[in-house]
Scaffold this active site. Structure first.
Site, PDB file in Angstrom:
ATOM      1  N   HIS A   1      -1.089   0.546  -9.778  1.00 39.50           N
ATOM      2  CA  HIS A   1      -1.800  -0.434  -8.935  1.00 39.50           C
ATOM      3  C   HIS A   1      -2.336  -1.576  -9.805  1.00 39.50           C
ATOM      4  O   HIS A   1      -3.528  -1.923  -9.741  1.00 39.50           O
ATOM      5  CB  HIS A   1      -2.945   0.241  -8.161  1.00 39.50           C
ATOM      6  CG  HIS A   1      -3.254  -0.470  -6.871  1.00 39.50           C
ATOM      7  ND1 HIS A   1      -3.568   0.176  -5.703  1.00 39.50           N
ATOM      8  CD2 HIS A   1      -3.268  -1.794  -6.566  1.00 39.50           C
ATOM      9  CE1 HIS A   1      -3.780  -0.711  -4.735  1.00 39.50           C
ATOM     10  NE2 HIS A   1      -3.600  -1.913  -5.238  1.00 39.50           N
TER      11      HIS A   1
ATOM     12  N   ARG B   1       0.855  -1.178   0.000  1.00 41.74           N
ATOM     13  CA  ARG B   1       0.000   0.000   0.000  1.00 41.74           C
ATOM     14  C   ARG B   1       0.891   1.228   0.000  1.00 41.74           C
ATOM     15  O   ARG B   1       1.960   1.228   0.612  1.00 41.74           O
ATOM     16  CB  ARG B   1      -0.885   0.014   1.260  1.00 41.74           C
ATOM     17  CG  ARG B   1      -2.022  -0.994   1.233  1.00 41.74           C
ATOM     18  CD  ARG B   1      -3.097  -0.621   0.193  1.00 41.74           C
ATOM     19  NE  ARG B   1      -4.184  -1.604   0.141  1.00 41.74           N
ATOM     20  CZ  ARG B   1      -4.225  -2.617  -0.718  1.00 41.74           C
ATOM     21  NH1 ARG B   1      -3.251  -2.792  -1.590  1.00 41.74           N
ATOM     22  NH2 ARG B   1      -5.248  -3.454  -0.702  1.00 41.74           N
TER      23      ARG B   1
ATOM     24  N   GLU C   1      -2.663   8.181  -4.075  1.00 47.29           N
ATOM     25  CA  GLU C   1      -2.966   7.282  -5.184  1.00 47.29           C
ATOM     26  C   GLU C   1      -4.351   7.604  -5.703  1.00 47.29           C
ATOM     27  O   GLU C   1      -5.293   7.610  -4.904  1.00 47.29           O
ATOM     28  CB  GLU C   1      -2.897   5.835  -4.699  1.00 47.29           C
ATOM     29  CG  GLU C   1      -3.011   4.835  -5.830  1.00 47.29           C
ATOM     30  CD  GLU C   1      -2.791   3.396  -5.384  1.00 47.29           C
ATOM     31  OE1 GLU C   1      -1.798   3.124  -4.689  1.00 47.29           O
ATOM     32  OE2 GLU C   1      -3.644   2.567  -5.732  1.00 47.29           O
TER      33      GLU C   1
END
Lengths: 303, 303
Positions: free
Chosen positions: B264, B216, B245
């Site tokens: 991602h 993460r 993000e």
């Protein structure tokens, strides 16, 4: 076992000797000699009656044969094949880059999802010219559970390949191309392999398959490849070698959305010493364990 | 063994059943059921007294427990962990891209030799948060003969790691960072792991080490990372997750000579079904061989 590294006492090779469980010793007291940093003309300074084994630093040993430096009674090993792993690692990097769109991600200036993503797990990998590099690549691919199809000169089954065809089989290449998700070119450049991957060959590839070339540029018809990429007839191409080489500035393959070019860097100078160190560690360990050495030279035969 | 794939008869899952050596059968005649394409509300249509095993398609089974759809006497397996391999594959791709400078090669418009090249062979890989993804990555790295250092919550030794520290050990992270050539972040995002890789942590990394984040974005202090990259204090960073993000358009990490950003995409939608198919093939094969299944659900405990 006592081993000397010289004439140049490369620390990376000394570490490899120690890591394998042997001791370092002056040349006159060593039964093993890891040769590095000079040519055969200096070998006589290091030879002595107790010397049993010499590891040479290169794959080709012609200069040693020409100089007549080596004598009967010494086991000689060359570095033949030790750089195959380095090239295979690069090939795996190119395969993963193609599968995961890393070439496009590297160029992006914004957070764009890739159009598609693929995996190596469970796919079919065709290796055209499965020699040392092909075998090393098969080793790296083992955890991915891939099916390997191989073509080599003899057709002798390649360890880890589901199927091996001899290059002379006229159906071999087409069959391999039709079935493979990744086609890795690792064959030598010869008259028979010039433009082996031409428009007809590209047409037989799956429309999402990637072509990887870590052999020589001459094996792939560049013009036909650019056409196939432009038309989206194959998934993409990752090439460490090209024709012409170097590719001219601004060539359409540079920055092509379906292509990744590396400048003949699969086996770069900075990685030669680490590869040799791995071979030294392997062979010292094998010698201590009484196992056969890798790369033993037949002085009579000359290789 | 007779297995049904439904309610949606996904061809990829049917192929996996056949590849493992079982037969496909209508639901009423199957002892095994691979569930796909609907929620638990339709399970009753497929249940029958001869049903012995159900493979569910997701890692979490809360909806099934809430619906009370599953009954005693059926062995239930979830897909828990099946996507770890997909993420580990992406992490390996990022590691190889960093080592071989593929991010820079992808951006080049001319034939430039890379400044340097590195190899994974024989290097030290530190895994911060070694759970399912870490274990899968260790499996993929096995052919490279790397030394693995790991940190996990319990400190229970991770298979294939030379050393495993518990996260609570105050010296663990610094020691791992100092020794690792590649630092892979794969820990969960918690209060304790927020900005775990900050300026102080980056300062302890080797000056040519790469940082890989597939966990993460919050685990890495982005500002500190950009400073370290600009100053060349670490080799580089390859990030599939970022903070913030998505990264804003034109963020300095995009196109940075020492950075590769993927959006991602380590576990993208198109790869969920192939990962599930691998799990199905594994579990069918194990069931036929009488081996323990992967991901068996304890209905009492609820996971």
């Amino acid at each position: 076992m006592r081993v000397h590294v010289g004439p140049e006492p490369a620390a990376e090779l000394q570490d490899a000797v120690l890591a394998a469980g042997a001791e370092l010793a002056p040349a006159a007291e060593a039964t093993g000699l890891v040769w590095f940093g000079a040519g055969p003309e200096r070998f006589a300074e290091y030879d002595h009656p107790g010397l049993e084994w010499v590891q040479l630093p290169a794959a080709g040993i012609e200069p040693w044969l020409a100089a007549g430096a080596l004598r009967e009674g010494i086991t000689v090993t060359s570095a033949a094949g030790s750089y195959a792993e380095t090239v295979a690692e690069h090939a795996l990097g190119l395969m993963l880059a193609g599968a995961r769109g890393l070439h496009q991600a590297a160029r992006a200036e914004r957070w764009d999802r890739p159009e598609r993503a693929r995996t190596l797990f469970g796919t079919t990998v065709g290796i055209v010219g499965a020699g040392g590099i092909g075998r090393a690549l098969i080793g790296l691919l083992r955890p991915f559970g891939v099916r390997v199809l191989a073509i080599n000169r003899s057709g002798r089954p390649v360890d880890g390949a589901e199927r091996t065809w001899p290059a002379e089989d006229p159906d071999a290449l087409g069959t391999l191309l039709e079935r493979s998700d990744h086609v890795v070119v690792a064959a030598p450049a010869t008259a028979a392999t010039a433009a082996l991957i031409d428009a007809a060959a590209l047409a037989r590839m799956k429309d999402d398959a990637w072509l990887i070339n870590v052999a020589r540029g001459s094996l792939v018809d560049t013009g036909a490849l650019v056409e196939a990429l432009d038309a989206g007839r194959i998934g993409g191409a990752a090439l460490d070698v090209t024709d012409p080489e170097p590719l001219p500035d601004g060539h359409p393959l540079f920055g092509h959305p379906r292509a990744l070019i590396t400048p003949h860097s699969a086996n770069p100078k900075p990685l030669l010493l680490p590869a040799l160190a791995r071979r030294v560690r392997d062979n010292v360990r094998r010698r201590l364990a009484g196992e056969p050495l890798i790369g033993v030279v037949d002085l009579e035969a000359g290789y």
